[in-house]
Design a protein around this motif. Structure first.
Motif, PDB file in Angstrom:
ATOM      1  N   ALA A  64       0.871  -1.175   0.000  1.00  0.00           N
ATOM      2  CA  ALA A  64       0.000   0.000   0.000  1.00  0.00           C
ATOM      3  C   ALA A  64       0.904   1.219   0.000  1.00  0.00           C
ATOM      4  N   TYR A 119       1.350   3.954   1.610  1.00  0.00           N
ATOM      5  CA  TYR A 119       1.154   4.744   2.826  1.00  0.00           C
ATOM      6  C   TYR A 119       2.096   5.946   2.795  1.00  0.00           C
ATOM      7  N   PRO A 120       1.673   7.117   3.144  1.00  0.00           N
ATOM      8  CA  PRO A 120       0.440   7.522   3.810  1.00  0.00           C
ATOM      9  C   PRO A 120      -0.669   7.944   2.856  1.00  0.00           C
ATOM     10  N   TYR A 121      -0.472   7.737   1.561  1.00  0.00           N
ATOM     11  CA  TYR A 121      -1.464   8.164   0.576  1.00  0.00           C
ATOM     12  C   TYR A 121      -2.617   7.180   0.449  1.00  0.00           C
ATOM     13  N   GLU A 122      -2.398   5.957   0.892  1.00  0.00           N
ATOM     14  CA  GLU A 122      -3.446   4.945   0.895  1.00  0.00           C
ATOM     15  C   GLU A 122      -3.567   4.376   2.296  1.00  0.00           C
ATOM     16  N   SER A 123      -4.736   3.936   2.618  1.00  0.00           N
ATOM     17  CA  SER A 123      -4.993   3.357   3.932  1.00  0.00           C
ATOM     18  C   SER A 123      -4.557   1.893   3.964  1.00  0.00           C
ATOM     19  N   MET A 124      -3.722   1.553   4.935  1.00  0.00           N
ATOM     20  CA  MET A 124      -3.307   0.157   5.090  1.00  0.00           C
ATOM     21  C   MET A 124      -4.508  -0.714   5.437  1.00  0.00           C
ATOM     22  N   ALA A 125      -5.461  -0.177   6.201  1.00  0.00           N
ATOM     23  CA  ALA A 125      -6.677  -0.936   6.545  1.00  0.00           C
ATOM     24  C   ALA A 125      -7.473  -1.256   5.282  1.00  0.00           C
ATOM     25  N   THR A 126      -7.640  -0.274   4.398  1.00  0.00           N
ATOM     26  CA  THR A 126      -8.366  -0.499   3.147  1.00  0.00           C
ATOM     27  C   THR A 126      -7.651  -1.542   2.304  1.00  0.00           C
ATOM     28  N   ALA A 127      -6.341  -1.407   2.183  1.00  0.00           N
ATOM     29  CA  ALA A 127      -5.554  -2.355   1.390  1.00  0.00           C
ATOM     30  C   ALA A 127      -5.648  -3.758   1.967  1.00  0.00           C
ATOM     31  N   SER A 128      -5.493  -3.879   3.275  1.00  0.00           N
ATOM     32  CA  SER A 128      -5.529  -5.191   3.928  1.00  0.00           C
ATOM     33  C   SER A 128      -6.894  -5.840   3.819  1.00  0.00           C
ATOM     34  N   ASN A 129      -7.945  -5.057   4.041  1.00  0.00           N
ATOM     35  CA  ASN A 129      -9.306  -5.604   3.935  1.00  0.00           C
ATOM     36  C   ASN A 129      -9.584  -6.101   2.526  1.00  0.00           C
TER      37      ASN A 129
END
Length: 81
Positions: A42, A44-54
């Motif tokens: 991901a 990061y910090p431009y993308e959410s790690m939570a969004t990527a992981s989910n």
């Protein structure tokens, strides 16, 4: 004998999931370059790690492919144990 461009991609490049959390794109990438050359990431910090992981946890891929993309390929590439 000329070497096809696809050979260079499948032997010299790795792709990541960063920037495009779409299963169809992931499947197309696997089809073109092979599952052994795809890495989870991901931007990061431009993308959410939570969004990527989910997304990655729910992607319609085999568990074997998920393990390779999620950690196995990076371990092999970087020589990690």
């Amino acid at each position: 004998m000329r070497t096809p461009v696809s050979h260079y991609f499948s032997h010299n490049f790795y792709l990541t999931t960063a920037g495009h959390f779409h299963t169809r794109g992931l499947l197309d990438s696997i089809s073109e370059i092979g599952v052994d050359r795809v890495l989870f990431s991901a931007d990061y910090p431009y993308e959410s790690m939570a969004t990527a992981s989910n997304w990655f946890d729910q992607a319609l891929i085999s568990e074997n492919d998920r393990e390779k993309i999620g950690r196995g390929n990076a371990r092999r590439l970087f020589g990690l144990k």
